[in-house]
Design a protein around this motif. Structure first.
Motif, PDB file in Angstrom:
ATOM      1  N   SER A  10       8.070  40.467 -24.844  1.00 41.75           N
ATOM      2  CA  SER A  10       6.769  39.816 -26.104  1.00 41.75           C
ATOM      3  C   SER A  10       7.303  38.678 -26.555  1.00 41.75           C
ATOM      4  CB  SER A  10       5.631  40.760 -25.805  1.00 41.75           C
ATOM      5  OG  SER A  10       4.887  39.502 -27.401  1.00 41.75           O
ATOM      6  N   GLU A  12       6.143  35.581 -27.280  1.00 41.53           N
ATOM      7  CA  GLU A  12       4.836  35.090 -27.803  1.00 41.53           C
ATOM      8  C   GLU A  12       3.604  35.619 -28.054  1.00 41.53           C
ATOM      9  OE1 GLU A  12       4.592  30.734 -28.086  1.00 41.53           O
ATOM     10  OE2 GLU A  12       4.079  31.142 -25.770  1.00 41.53           O
ATOM     11  N   GLY A  13       2.399  35.617 -28.662  1.00 44.22           N
ATOM     12  CA  GLY A  13       1.183  36.380 -28.489  1.00 44.22           C
ATOM     13  C   GLY A  13       0.974  37.712 -28.132  1.00 44.22           C
ATOM     14  N   TYR A  14       0.391  38.287 -27.542  1.00 48.40           N
ATOM     15  CA  TYR A  14      -0.336  39.466 -27.164  1.00 48.40           C
ATOM     16  C   TYR A  14      -0.111  40.245 -25.797  1.00 48.40           C
ATOM     17  CZ  TYR A  14      -2.243  38.640 -32.310  1.00 48.40           C
ATOM     18  OH  TYR A  14      -2.709  38.156 -32.753  1.00 48.40           O
ATOM     19  N   ALA A  15       0.581  38.975 -24.391  1.00 49.83           N
ATOM     20  CA  ALA A  15       0.984  39.738 -23.596  1.00 49.83           C
ATOM     21  C   ALA A  15       3.017  40.538 -23.518  1.00 49.83           C
ATOM     22  CB  ALA A  15       1.390  38.713 -22.597  1.00 49.83           C
ATOM     23  N   CYS A  16       2.562  41.616 -23.190  1.00 51.88           N
ATOM     24  CA  CYS A  16       4.053  41.791 -22.562  1.00 51.88           C
ATOM     25  C   CYS A  16       4.136  42.118 -21.147  1.00 51.88           C
ATOM     26  CB  CYS A  16       3.919  43.428 -23.592  1.00 51.88           C
ATOM     27  SG  CYS A  16       4.256  43.354 -25.111  1.00 51.88           S
ATOM     28  N   ASP A  28      -1.755  42.709 -21.206  1.00 50.93           N
ATOM     29  CA  ASP A  28      -2.370  41.577 -21.999  1.00 50.93           C
ATOM     30  C   ASP A  28      -2.835  42.264 -23.261  1.00 50.93           C
ATOM     31  OD1 ASP A  28      -2.649  40.074 -23.766  1.00 50.93           O
ATOM     32  OD2 ASP A  28      -2.967  38.096 -21.844  1.00 50.93           O
ATOM     33  N   ALA A  29      -2.994  42.425 -23.839  1.00 51.38           N
ATOM     34  CA  ALA A  29      -3.824  42.699 -25.314  1.00 51.38           C
ATOM     35  C   ALA A  29      -4.988  41.795 -25.257  1.00 51.38           C
ATOM     36  CB  ALA A  29      -3.615  43.048 -27.101  1.00 51.38           C
ATOM     37  N   THR A  30      -5.133  40.829 -24.971  1.00 48.17           N
ATOM     38  CA  THR A  30      -6.176  39.465 -24.893  1.00 48.17           C
ATOM     39  C   THR A  30      -6.877  39.974 -23.755  1.00 48.17           C
ATOM     40  OG1 THR A  30      -5.067  38.237 -24.453  1.00 48.17           O
ATOM     41  CG2 THR A  30      -5.336  38.584 -26.634  1.00 48.17           C
ATOM     42  N   ASN A  36      -5.085  45.206 -20.906  1.00 48.70           N
ATOM     43  CA  ASN A  36      -4.895  45.795 -22.252  1.00 48.70           C
ATOM     44  C   ASN A  36      -4.879  46.828 -21.493  1.00 48.70           C
ATOM     45  OD1 ASN A  36      -7.093  47.864 -22.892  1.00 48.70           O
ATOM     46  ND2 ASN A  36      -8.288  45.666 -21.962  1.00 48.70           N
TER      47      ASN A  36
END
Length: 132
Positions: A10, A12-16, A28-30, A36
């Motif tokens: 990752s 940046e942010g919450y995407a992997c 992506d946690a979002t 998710n």
């Protein structure tokens, strides 16, 4: 060397993005650029259970199950932790209740994700600061 090795990044942010063999898997946690982690786990569980169900059917003498579909659902608590998972399995073949129950029991013994979902299987975690 381990039997399975993946790399998850990752920037940046919450995407992997996870590299799994030759495949990229976006989580992506979002829920913006991919499913998710909980949804991915439930889908992975169903994706493992379905072929295990077919093998269980074959072991029971049901060689042609036809189309099999799993509608999976899951419940979350207030912290977004999974509290329950349910599978509704739709099978084209006309199985009686005893046969269906036996195939499910066999599939539970075959499905690797089903076997992995237990408290004592947690990651052994090491952190390496300043790596980049």
């Amino acid at each position: 060397m381990s039997d399975i090795e993946t790399t998850t990044v990752s920037e940046e942010g919450y995407a992997c993005t996870s590299q799994v063999g030759e495949f990229d898997l976006q989580i992506d946690a979002t829920d913006e650029t991919g499913p998710n982690p909980n949804a991915a786990l439930v889908a992975t569980y169903a994706s493992c259970f379905l072929p295990a169900f077919r093998v269980g059917g074959s072991q029971r003498g049901e060689e042609d199950l036809g189309t099999v579909q799993i509608d999976a659902s899951a419940d979350l608590d207030g912290d977004d932790d999974l509290t329950a998972i349910a599978f509704d399995i739709h099978v084209e073949a006309d199985l009686d209740d005893d046969t269906a129950a036996d195939v499910v029991e066999r599939a539970e013994g075959i499905c690797h994700v089903h076997s992995a979902l237990r408290d004592e299987l947690h990651a052994d975690i090491s952190v390496y600061p300043g790596a980049f």
